[in-house]
Scaffold this active site. Structure first.
Site, mmCIF file in Angstrom:
data_model
loop_
_atom_site.group_PDB
_atom_site.id
_atom_site.type_symbol
_atom_site.label_atom_id
_atom_site.label_comp_id
_atom_site.label_asym_id
_atom_site.label_seq_id
_atom_site.Cartn_x
_atom_site.Cartn_y
_atom_site.Cartn_z
ATOM 1 N N SER A 34 -4.168 -1.694 0.181
ATOM 2 C CA SER A 34 -3.145 -2.615 0.674
ATOM 3 C C SER A 34 -3.794 -3.940 1.049
ATOM 4 O O SER A 34 -4.709 -3.976 1.873
ATOM 5 C CB SER A 34 -2.489 -1.984 1.902
ATOM 6 N N GLY B 292 0.828 -1.200 0.000
ATOM 7 C CA GLY B 292 0.000 0.000 0.000
ATOM 8 C C GLY B 292 0.864 1.252 0.000
ATOM 9 O O GLY B 292 0.570 2.244 -0.672
ATOM 10 N N CYS C 259 4.838 7.069 23.927
ATOM 11 C CA CYS C 259 5.771 6.095 24.505
ATOM 12 C C CYS C 259 5.799 4.803 23.685
ATOM 13 O O CYS C 259 6.683 3.985 23.860
ATOM 14 C CB CYS C 259 5.407 5.805 25.951
#
Lengths: 460, 460
Positions: free
Chosen positions: A194, A69, A320
């Site tokens: 995709s 994709g 994070c």
């Protein structure tokens, strides 16, 4: 072991597996060759192209297979921009596109072009009028995803396509997240997708370019796929991709209803059972299988690890969990909380019982992570004596700056301010988002010696 | 049904198939994710990289997986040229590189760079001294294949690498045809390869860049494979590629001896049994499994069809088998006959009996095609009366112009000329090649109103 990250990659669909195995035997030869193995491969390639074109809603000669994709997006944007270079070098896109689109825009800018990012609302959708206003006389191409990959919000593709048509600007629709569920509304000039997002194999992308769209392939000339995708065709995977797209579409209507109900349950129950949570994305105009929420005072990476320990696989747009330690550009553009972010995307066939178990487990896991971080447990905000306070959270990562802010807001008088010193990138997004959730006033950000000073005024 | 076109694509190796199936179950998830399916995928990817790096002879962190050999070449050349842009924008390459290298050179030139094609001898090999002479102060990169894909000739990689090192120019070796047989001699800075050439699946290329080589990836930024290959990793195929490379290498030494003997037999018997044939490529310094020959007065496409009817799958560098109707650039650079060209490349495991049957069938097929085209059947050249003759072969395709020439050469006096008017691109290559094979003098080519006039003097 419930896998709830279909938006990243779906397990191989049984039809894809079967087609792949058959094509490994029948379709390994070069389809450009004249001998029987080559002719057999050519037949398979032609049939796969017809099937994929039918699902996309285009002519077979408008569609090529790329290696992913991402490469479809790269090739589509570069080819369309170059094809209309005489018109101008301006590119329009939404602020919440997939990274492959954003990276293409950045590369275009580095090569002397320019682009405009159309902002989104708090649900993650562009306003068609705002998108239309971004189209200029020198706009060579407009890009808009069919639905967002992180929060599931559907974009107003038909409305934007109409405005693009009016302005004479071709529209590229990145349909990576939605093509398995149904065709994209008419009006697009280029479309990308995709296969591994709909249960097809990795290694296959689609690039459709409508006849009449100016298109000039970039990079070294190629001899395959009309010169629009370099390299030997990955035929077994292409065959599997086309077969599974058809199979997934056949079951899409029924599965869509089922998963939509499961996601509605998640949206409702998470908001009920998890305190201090923000469920994001449009509750109605959305992908059927995807929901995202953010938990205040929670570290996303720890939350994912704890859910993984309990055998739930989900992803996150928290800083994070990113290699760059920046929060998701999608959540940022929406202006919603990024800390403790969880994206749940259900693969077709997900059992309702697994979703129920997730909803049972989640509140306890969030509470546990918060306790470990010393987060304020729904502490009622009471009038406090201090005039103003400064909290030093320098060097501390998300969600600590927000936790420290929440701990002291009750200690200042109503009308007084708390200033949070922080250098974690997520604070810029999460402190205003916290204010919005908590009914406090976000005064603004000021530069500091290190990081920034975020000023919050207590309203109640 | 003997398939003799391993140099185009090899059937999937059983080990590749097995590894692919296992990895479809274990390796479909995103290796960048933190949950267990992602971690499992990451482990598979790391193991595949280690295995492939060992076979290549580099460190795992020097190697990335691309979506094909072609994309590996494109990315490798573009990245290396950009990385040394300050040094200059000159590229050196041999005249017989794969089209992916030639197309990269053309794209580089279109973008303002320059390149030098180092010529090859009649066997298809570059002369190291000539290659060294092409290196300039502003040469950013040199490219040389390990062995030629059309005629099998090995290039003097070690010698050229030494000259490149002396000149401080990085050398990219395209090892697409040879990597399954063994590692490339040391001294390269970049190396590319393609898995489906050694029995791995389609959709996997290798790009190795030695530490210390200046390299700046081109195109939109990527988050995968160190930013050197865009798009989601095609993990099942990568696992299969690495596993099969190891398996193929384990059997390479024995199989090399066996196929080398079979190819030697083809080289000898074709020259003996087929009149007016030119076996091309180096007879000794060559790939073990590949041999190419050209048959005078034969149309390559018809020859391929007739062999296919008898169940032999081979390929050809003749102009009539190419979509552009130009003969192979490799045969052209070597200055050898391109008409009636056949490339035989034996997959590992080829049975000697199949080769024998091919050698029995071939002479009859060639004779049949020649008869159909009205080619001169080893007509002894006798003194003729005419002073000079002009043959009009305008609008007629290879091999007709050469057939017409051969028909009349006996009609002119020794010392007199035959002028062939032809507009087929292949004539430029095949008329001089015929002269060389026949001991006649090729005087030269003159422009004509349409096409060219090729002048040949009868010597005997």
């Amino acid at each position: 072991m419930p896998y709830f990250d279909a938006a990243s990659a779906a397990p191989l669909h049984p039809v894809a597996r079967q087609a792949l195995l058959a094509a490994l035997d029948e379709g390994w030869a070069d389809p450009a060759r004249l001998y029987r193995e080559g002719r057999r491969a050519r037949l398979l390639l032609d049939a796969a192209r017809e099937a994929a074109a039918e699902a996309v809603g285009c002519r077979p000669d408008e569609l090529v297979f790329t290696s992913s994709g991402t490469t479809a997006v790269h090739a589509g944007i570069a080819g369309a921009l170059s094809g209309r270079r005489r018109v101008g070098r301006h590119l329009a896109l939404s602020a919440v596109e997939h990274s492959s689109v954003l990276h293409s825009a950045a590369a275009h800018e580095a090569a002397g072009g320019s682009f405009t990012e159309v902002p989104v609302d708090r649900f993650g959708a562009v306003d068609p009028a705002a998108y239309g206003a971004a189209l200029r006389a020198d706009t060579a191409l407009a890009c808009l995803q069919s639905a967002n990959h992180e929060v599931g919000t559907e974009q107003p593709v038909a409305e934007v396509a109409a405005l693009c048509a009016e302005a004479g600007v071709p529209l590229l629709v990145d349909a990576a997240q939605s093509l398995g569920w149904g065709p994209v509304p008419a009006g697009w000039s280029l479309l990308t997708a995709s296969a591994h997002k709909w249960g097809g194999p990795a290694g296959v992308g689609l690039l459709a370019v409508r006849k009449g769209t100016r298109f000039s392939p970039q990079g070294p000339a190629g001899e395959r796929e009309s010169g629009r995708a370099a390299g030997f065709e990955n035929l077994p995977a292409i065959v599997a991709a086309a077969a599974s797209l058809r199979a997934v579409r056949d079951g899409a209507a029924a599965e869509e209803l089922r998963l939509r109900a499961l996601v509605d349950r998640i949206r409702t129950v998470v908001a009920e059972r998890v305190p201090d949570v923000e469920v994001v994305g449009d509750p109605v105009r959305r992908l059927p299988h995807l929901v995202t929420f953010s938990c205040l005072y929670v570290d996303g990476e720890t939350l994912l690890h704890e859910l993984d320990r309990r055998e739930f696989s989900v992803s996150s747009g928290s800083s994070c969990t990113s290699s760059t330690l920046t929060p998701s550009h999608v959540l940022k553009a929406m202006g919603v909380l990024s800390e403790g972010n969880v994206r749940v995307s259900l693969p077709p066939g997900t059992a309702g019982a697994d979703v129920d178990r997730f909803l049972e487990v989640l509140p306890g896991v969030v509470a546990e992570v918060r306790e470990r971080l010393g987060a304020p447990v729904s502490a009622p905000v009471s009038p406090g004596p201090a005039a103003s306070l400064v909290v030093d959270a320098l060097g501390r990562r998300c969600p600590i700056p927000v936790i420290e802010l929440a701990k002291v807001i009750g200690e200042v008088a109503v009308g007084a301010t708390v200033t949070v010193l922080a250098d974690d990138e997520a604070a810029r997004l999460d402190i205003p988002a916290w204010c919005e959730m908590r009914g406090q006033e976000y005064v603004g950000e000021e530069p500091a010696d290190r990081g920034s000073a975020y000023v919050v005024r207590r309203l109640g």
